[in-house]
Design an enzyme around this catalytic site. Structure first.
Site, mmCIF file in Angstrom:
data_model
loop_
_atom_site.group_PDB
_atom_site.id
_atom_site.type_symbol
_atom_site.label_atom_id
_atom_site.label_comp_id
_atom_site.label_asym_id
_atom_site.label_seq_id
_atom_site.Cartn_x
_atom_site.Cartn_y
_atom_site.Cartn_z
ATOM 1 N N LYS A 1 0.877 -1.173 0.000
ATOM 2 C CA LYS A 1 0.000 0.000 0.000
ATOM 3 C C LYS A 1 0.911 1.218 0.000
ATOM 4 C CE LYS A 1 -1.727 3.046 2.186
ATOM 5 N NZ LYS A 1 -1.459 4.436 1.691
ATOM 6 N N CYS B 1 13.504 10.535 8.314
ATOM 7 C CA CYS B 1 13.233 10.039 9.666
ATOM 8 C C CYS B 1 14.487 10.062 10.534
ATOM 9 C CB CYS B 1 12.675 8.632 9.588
ATOM 10 S SG CYS B 1 13.705 7.533 8.603
ATOM 11 N N GLU C 1 8.752 0.974 11.728
ATOM 12 C CA GLU C 1 9.875 1.903 11.501
ATOM 13 C C GLU C 1 9.266 3.297 11.600
ATOM 14 O OE1 GLU C 1 12.970 0.882 10.953
ATOM 15 O OE2 GLU C 1 12.542 -1.253 10.754
ATOM 16 N N GLU D 1 9.133 15.647 16.534
ATOM 17 C CA GLU D 1 9.633 15.515 15.164
ATOM 18 C C GLU D 1 8.919 16.543 14.279
ATOM 19 O OE1 GLU D 1 8.373 12.126 12.781
ATOM 20 O OE2 GLU D 1 10.446 11.812 12.144
HETATM 21 P P1 NAD Z 1 1.976 8.344 8.065
HETATM 22 O O1 NAD Z 1 2.070 7.523 9.300
HETATM 23 O O2 NAD Z 1 0.976 9.429 8.026
HETATM 24 O O3 NAD Z 1 1.669 7.412 6.795
HETATM 25 C C1 NAD Z 1 2.463 6.294 6.479
HETATM 26 C C2 NAD Z 1 1.611 5.291 5.711
HETATM 27 O O4 NAD Z 1 0.598 4.795 6.579
HETATM 28 C C3 NAD Z 1 0.904 5.879 4.492
HETATM 29 O O5 NAD Z 1 0.930 4.943 3.428
HETATM 30 C C4 NAD Z 1 -0.519 6.066 5.003
HETATM 31 O O6 NAD Z 1 -1.483 6.038 3.961
HETATM 32 C C5 NAD Z 1 -0.677 4.856 5.924
HETATM 33 N N1 NAD Z 1 -1.720 4.969 6.960
HETATM 34 C C6 NAD Z 1 -2.303 6.086 7.450
HETATM 35 N N2 NAD Z 1 -3.237 5.766 8.378
HETATM 36 C C7 NAD Z 1 -3.237 4.413 8.481
HETATM 37 C C8 NAD Z 1 -3.967 3.484 9.289
HETATM 38 N N3 NAD Z 1 -4.870 3.867 10.187
HETATM 39 N N4 NAD Z 1 -3.697 2.162 9.145
HETATM 40 C C9 NAD Z 1 -2.754 1.746 8.268
HETATM 41 N N5 NAD Z 1 -2.044 2.578 7.473
HETATM 42 C C10 NAD Z 1 -2.281 3.899 7.580
HETATM 43 O O7 NAD Z 1 3.443 8.877 7.804
HETATM 44 P P2 NAD Z 1 3.955 9.825 6.643
HETATM 45 O O8 NAD Z 1 3.518 11.204 6.934
HETATM 46 O O9 NAD Z 1 3.627 9.215 5.323
HETATM 47 O O10 NAD Z 1 5.537 9.675 6.839
HETATM 48 C C11 NAD Z 1 6.256 10.455 7.731
HETATM 49 C C12 NAD Z 1 6.601 9.665 8.981
HETATM 50 O O11 NAD Z 1 7.277 8.469 8.624
HETATM 51 C C13 NAD Z 1 7.562 10.435 9.868
HETATM 52 O O12 NAD Z 1 7.176 10.283 11.211
HETATM 53 C C14 NAD Z 1 8.890 9.739 9.629
HETATM 54 O O13 NAD Z 1 9.823 9.865 10.654
HETATM 55 C C15 NAD Z 1 8.454 8.332 9.436
HETATM 56 N N6 NAD Z 1 9.476 7.559 8.730
HETATM 57 C C16 NAD Z 1 10.179 6.598 9.402
HETATM 58 C C17 NAD Z 1 11.188 5.888 8.753
HETATM 59 C C18 NAD Z 1 11.986 4.804 9.437
HETATM 60 O O14 NAD Z 1 12.641 4.025 8.749
HETATM 61 N N7 NAD Z 1 11.982 4.722 10.747
HETATM 62 C C19 NAD Z 1 11.466 6.166 7.425
HETATM 63 C C20 NAD Z 1 10.731 7.144 6.777
HETATM 64 C C21 NAD Z 1 9.726 7.830 7.436
#
Ligand code: NAD
Length: 471
Positions: free
Chosen positions: A170, A279, A245, A377
């Protein structure tokens, strides 16, 4: 216009069961760049059924079969490198050089790493009379963010393919173009029907459908802490393995024997890379009190010389991904100013001369570790500098965070760098700019519980079976 209106299910491009689309906005121009179909629970059901059906055969495929597939993917990935880079620039605003370089390159690196590891990986290991066998966990749901779309996707799918799992991806709704190309690459390379499936759409609908699905064995999630918590709860009912992650607020410690000009300059430039949407960014820069003013001067100059603008041009920083992200970052900049942090570079609003597009000024504050902008963050080009008195104090500040994704230690004396690195409560520590595709990547504390990259990524997708009395 890029239209991503079909999903990839059971080896075919298929229309959504219920037609519904959403626009994808180019963050540099605010103009519609394309559309995606928004999938429904019924589309996820089809994708899961296809992955389930493919699992018995793919999980028993030979190492050579899987290697052949990865090599075929590698040649297609290389052939379409340029298209992937252009798509990333358009969907999330990374400057062309970064998108074509590090963004697409990270995906290529994970693929190459998976190929190297698969050649040698020991799935079976005899211990006395017991055989320990590592077997693919099953059908995996993969949910990814928009900030490094190739990295986050490739770091999941290639290890999962290598060990014999089947999967449903997804992708992020904000950055769907490059992943659509990746699905085309997998198709052209001959991935067997049902082994890899992809449905585009919203997280709350599709993500939840995956995390609660009884036929999904594992969820691998990269994204925010709040969604990670929700996914963990949703997946608990069906006792899935959940790899998380999540976010970070990582400390970048510059030791007192280091060249401030070099290290503070590099740390500031690194923070602004990808518009601060990384991240593992070293978003808290810890510098010795005795050299604070020197560090401030370097950081100020480094931030002020970051070129911001149209990412198709020759700039160091493009826009942030969306209006929503822009608004959040502006709010944090206001918070920093209202809580009394000293503004060293940048500040509110867009950089001069940029009236359209979600561009943010590279911003640096001097603050203390108890401030909101040091604890949360921001996920934008905002660096906070914090002064420390001695090494113990630096370690105390670095570890005083809810997060524990990464840490950085730069200095001349390597032994000191190593010992400070060992004391940091974080999963990935960079010493003087170190980088390694074979090093484990993942967080302590609220930065998650998974370990991706290299061999550690293989283990995410493996079950351990003990065949006792085997010998
Ligand atoms: P997000 O959590 O808003 O979304 C991530 C994914 O989750 C998207 O595909 C979104 O559609 C999906 N999602 C949203 N609600 C959901 C639900 N209820 N159930 C299942 N899936 C759902 O994050 P974002 O804004 O896309 O990304 C930024 C965040 O990601 C930051 O906090 C960043 O630090 C983190 N990040 C972490 C890593 C790592 O390796 N640790 C790497 C990159 C980004």
């Amino acid at each position: 216009m890029r239209d991503c209106l079909q999903f990839y299910i059971d080896g075919k491009w298929v229309d959504p069961i219920v037609p519904k689309t959403a626009d994808v906005i180019n963050p540099a121009t605010e103009v519609v760049a394309g559309r995606i179909s928004l999938g429904s629970v019924a589309d996820i059901d089809l994708a899961v059924a296809a992955a389930r059906k493919a699992f018995p055969t793919w999980s028993l495929s030979s190492r050579e079969q899987r290697l052949d597939l990865l090599l075929a993917i590698q040649s297609e990935y290389t052939r379409r490198h340029g298209e992937l880079g252009d798509a990333i620039t358009e969907e999330m605003g990374a400057p062309k050089s970064l998108a074509h370089g590090f963004h697409v390159g990270l995906g290529a690196g994970h693929l190459q790493t998976a190929i190297e590891l698969l050649r040698e990986f020991q799935f079976d290991e005899q211990r006395g009379s017991t055989m320990i066998s590592r077997e693919p966990i099953g059908v995996c749901g993969m949910i990814t963010p928009w900030n490094w779309p190739m990295n986050q996707t490739c770091v999941k799918i290639f290890p999962a393919l290598a060990v014999g799992c089947t999967m449903i991806l997804k992708p992020p709704q904000l950055a769907p173009f490059s992943v659509q190309i990746l699905a085309e690459i997998l198709h052209s390379a001959g991935v067997p029907a049902g082994v890899f499936n992809m449905v585009q759409g919203s997280g709350s609908v599709l993500g939840t459908a995956l995390t609660t699905h009884p036929d999904v064995d594992m969820i691998s999630f990269t994204g925010s802490e709040s969604v990670g918590v929700q996914i963990t709860k949703d997946a608990a009912e069906t006792v899935k393995r959940v790899g998380l992650e999540l976010g970070g607020k990582s400390a970048y410690i510059v030791l007192d024997d280091a060249s401030m000009a070099e290290k503070v300059g590099a740390a500031t430039a690194a923070m602004m890379g990808n518009s601060g949407q990384t991240c593992s960014a070293g978003s808290r820069l810890l510098v010795p009190s005795a050299r604070l003013e020197e560090a401030i001067a370097v950081a100020s100059a480094a931030a002020s010389t970051v070129t911001v603008g149209n990412p198709t041009g020759n700039v160091a920083m493009g826009p942030v991904v969306s209006k929503g992200q822009y608004d959040i970052i502006q709010q944090y900049i206001e918070t920093g100013m209202s809580e009394g942090a000293r503004l060293i570079a940048g500040g509110p609003g867009r950089p001069e001369g940029l009236d359209k597009g979600w561009f943010v000024r590279p911003t640096v504050f001097l603050t203390t570790n108890d401030s909101v902008i040091a604890r949360e963050e921001i996920f934008g080009p905002v660096l906070v500098i914090i002064a420390y008195d001695d090494l113990d104090h630096a370690v105390e500040i670095a570890n005083d965070s809810n997060f524990g994704l990464a840490g950085y230690v730069d200095g001349l004396d390597v032994e000191t760098c190593r010992s400070v690195g060992r004391r940091l409560r974080a999963g990935w520590i960079g010493i003087n700019g170190g980088f390694d595709f074979h090093a484990a990547f993942g967080g302590y504390k609220r930065s998650g519980n998974g370990r991706e990259w290299g061999e550690f990524g293989f283990h995410e997708y493996l079950e351990i079976k003990s065949l006792v009395g085997y010998a």
